[in-house]
Design an enzyme around this catalytic site. Sequence first.
Site, short mmCIF file in Angstrom:
data_model
loop_
_atom_site.label_atom_id
_atom_site.label_comp_id
_atom_site.label_asym_id
_atom_site.label_seq_id
_atom_site.Cartn_x
_atom_site.Cartn_y
_atom_site.Cartn_z
N GLU A 76 22.19 33.00 50.85
CA GLU A 76 22.42 31.59 51.18
C GLU A 76 21.18 30.76 50.83
O GLU A 76 21.28 29.72 50.17
CB GLU A 76 22.77 31.43 52.65
CG GLU A 76 22.89 29.99 53.12
CD GLU A 76 24.07 29.29 52.48
OE1 GLU A 76 23.84 28.34 51.70
OE2 GLU A 76 25.22 29.68 52.76
N ASP A 89 20.81 27.84 47.86
CA ASP A 89 20.53 26.47 48.29
C ASP A 89 19.29 25.91 47.59
O ASP A 89 19.30 24.79 47.06
CB ASP A 89 20.31 26.42 49.80
CG ASP A 89 21.58 26.69 50.58
OD1 ASP A 89 22.66 26.76 49.97
OD2 ASP A 89 21.49 26.84 51.82
N SER A 115 28.56 25.51 50.16
CA SER A 115 27.13 25.73 50.35
C SER A 115 26.33 25.29 49.14
O SER A 115 25.23 24.75 49.28
CB SER A 115 26.84 27.22 50.58
OG SER A 115 26.83 27.55 51.94
#
Length: 578
Positions: A297, A301, A497
Amino acid sequence: MYYYHCIFVLSVLATSLLGGLAKQSWEDMRTKHSWNAIPRNWESLGRPPSGTTIDLYIALKPQHENALVDTLYEVSEPGHPRYRAYLTKEQVAELVVPRPVTLKLVHSWLEHHSISSSSISMTHGGNTLMLKGVSVTQANTLLGASYQLYRHIESGETVVRTVSYSLPVALHWHVLTVAPTTSFDSPRTQWQTPRTRNRSDRAVKSTSGEPATMLSSRAKVDSVTPSFLRWLYDTESYTPNTQGENVLGVVGLLGDYPSPTDLTAFMQKYRSEAGDATFTVVDVNDGGYDPTHPNEEANMDIQYAEAMAYPIPHIFYSTGRGPSGTETYYMSWLDYILDQENVPQTISISYDNEELSLPREYAIYVCYQFAKLGVRGVSVMLASGDDGIGKGTCQKDDGTVRFRPSFPGTCPYVTVVGGTTDYNPEVAAALSGGGFSDYFKRPRYQEEAVTTFFQDLGSRYEGLYNASGRGIPDIAAQALGFRVFFNGNDQEEEGTSIATPVVAGIISLLNDWLIMTGQEPLGFLNPWLYGRGFQSLNDITEGSNPGCGTDGFSAIAGWDPVTGLGTPNFRNMLEQLF
């Protein structure tokens, strides 16, 4: 004169009330919030270890209940005399100061329970008391609670929580919420490894990132890369000019943090002129940082925020719950960021919870904290979720079905990013989270756009959602087929995301131009987006977001709860700022 008269009256009332309370017991308790059972996906492990302490946040209602939101709209609405006249940290604290009677009552209650004054401080921008290091035994007595250690069945994470808590009747009107109590928040990351898809109709099979050949209907691209996104959203010819004044913040929760080595490899392959891209890590409440053990994640990002906004400086906030898992992630990070004199102009957050999984008053409180960032000129981007209108059957405990929008996205004071795929034209990605809040009413900036959507929807899904609630998302971007580096491997990922830092990067470029020309940054985007900024977006009119056993909502002309107002066109958005 009227103001001072009111303060005098309040002081007299407070003195009278406190005198009355001194003659009665603080033990006249009433439930503030409770769950009928342990929340879904959690299990009790019994009492926490001996000596466990909790940092309790007591959120106090402000003296002027509407002042914060009224000011937020004033500084965020184009044409208003105060447009982009942002407040300082100290001015925000003054805006949300509690009533004198509230402070007196709460301090009297804490004194009655022998809470040391040295352990009490004001935090969260001025309307929250934090009690540092309260023992679980003392917290149980103070709140009529039964704190236990709970484990999340899927993640294995443990937290100290209670399924019910109470407050003295005299405080219910003065205290919005106490946390951590019944907030069993375990934020979800909004990315996933792509499911097997039929690629036979892909226009190209390349990872170069160059735009694919367009098809007669709509074009598909095998892999989404920085060069494709910069071409699609028209940022490739813009070079940022600020010298460190403009900052983009990326928030990591769950102990997630990125790898600088993977970022370098990613940029060297997909945006070679930005091979020296880097970021600063801020450890918030024991979030930790070990660059040799990154998380997917955090990697995706930071890689796509950098890919869109390089060379604008980036800060990654590695956020934890603190010792023993006693705090909530959102409050840990908000407590930190609201206490800073200088904050990033743009912030990207790719985590969420189902709104209905959290206590209403806790969600309202967290939402107010985001409003404080908007008043200070911060644009906050949040992912809309990857489960369409809801995962699974979406049945409540009573057997009824209710669509499941994501929080904090349902907060009216943030900008929520949905997902698209393909191009020429783009269409809605089926995973794109969307829907209507059960906790927050429709904000005024959405009135016209959402009303138009309902005219098209008619009575479909009536009773499965709150037709008067805040609608999400607000905007969208590509969400499928991203190339991402993780532990040295070039792999494919998808989700809102990644769409979120893509949009955040584009907003950061707009802020760069504003700062370069001597102007204030965009701040809270939505009044501008819904007022006139939508004219510069690419409207998405195809696709839907199935979930909860239904086909979901459909993307239509104008706003819809799948792709919001559409996807960015940087140059058109820039022209809107002139």
